[in-house]
Scaffold this motif. Structure first.
Motif, PDB file in Angstrom:
ATOM      1  N   ALA A  28       0.823  -1.213   0.000  1.00  0.00           N
ATOM      2  CA  ALA A  28       0.000   0.000   0.000  1.00  0.00           C
ATOM      3  C   ALA A  28       0.856   1.262   0.000  1.00  0.00           C
ATOM      4  O   ALA A  28       0.385   2.335  -0.369  1.00  0.00           O
ATOM      5  N   LEU A  29       2.112   1.147   0.377  1.00  0.00           N
ATOM      6  CA  LEU A  29       3.006   2.302   0.397  1.00  0.00           C
ATOM      7  C   LEU A  29       3.636   2.565  -0.968  1.00  0.00           C
ATOM      8  O   LEU A  29       4.212   3.627  -1.190  1.00  0.00           O
ATOM      9  N   LEU A  30       3.532   1.606  -1.890  1.00  0.00           N
ATOM     10  CA  LEU A  30       4.123   1.759  -3.220  1.00  0.00           C
ATOM     11  C   LEU A  30       3.163   2.508  -4.137  1.00  0.00           C
ATOM     12  O   LEU A  30       1.953   2.280  -4.081  1.00  0.00           O
ATOM     13  N   PRO A  31       3.686   3.393  -4.986  1.00  0.00           N
ATOM     14  CA  PRO A  31       2.807   4.107  -5.919  1.00  0.00           C
ATOM     15  C   PRO A  31       2.050   3.137  -6.818  1.00  0.00           C
ATOM     16  O   PRO A  31       2.615   2.188  -7.331  1.00  0.00           O
ATOM     17  N   GLY A  32       0.761   3.375  -6.969  1.00  0.00           N
ATOM     18  CA  GLY A  32      -0.069   2.527  -7.814  1.00  0.00           C
ATOM     19  C   GLY A  32      -0.727   1.369  -7.092  1.00  0.00           C
ATOM     20  O   GLY A  32      -1.636   0.739  -7.616  1.00  0.00           O
ATOM     21  N   TYR A  33      -0.306   1.041  -5.865  1.00  0.00           N
ATOM     22  CA  TYR A  33      -0.885  -0.074  -5.127  1.00  0.00           C
ATOM     23  C   TYR A  33      -1.757   0.373  -3.962  1.00  0.00           C
ATOM     24  O   TYR A  33      -2.564  -0.377  -3.479  1.00  0.00           O
TER      25      TYR A  33
END
Length: 89
Positions: A28-33
């Motif tokens: 959830a911390l990654l862009p797009g996720y």
């Protein structure tokens, strides 16, 4: 100092999450996720014709910091180039 009566054992309330929950939390911390970063109005939906054209070549650190021949070539190329046209969604 915390003590317990003789014969009783103290237990800490610790919740351990499984591997899937930890992976979801990390992803959830990654862009797009994670949650969407921006919301767009309904009017922005669909396909758009995009036209890109260079209108000026500038040197933020001053023209003396850029090689004169390259600066002149970039300005000449920008003036002669046709606009770049493409579809976007």
């Amino acid at each position: 100092l915390l003590t317990t009566p003789a014969g009783l054992r103290a237990h800490a309330a610790v919740k351990f999450e499984g591997g899937a929950e930890a992976a979801q939390r990390a992803a959830a911390l990654l862009p797009g996720y994670g949650p969407p970063d921006a919301l767009y109005p309904a009017a922005f939906r669909g396909r758009w014709r995009v036209v890109v054209q260079v209108v000026d070549v500038r040197t933020p650190q001053g023209e003396e910091s850029a090689p004169a021949a390259q600066l002149r070539a970039a300005r000449t190329a920008a003036a002669a180039a046709a606009p770049l046209v493409f579809d976007a969604r």
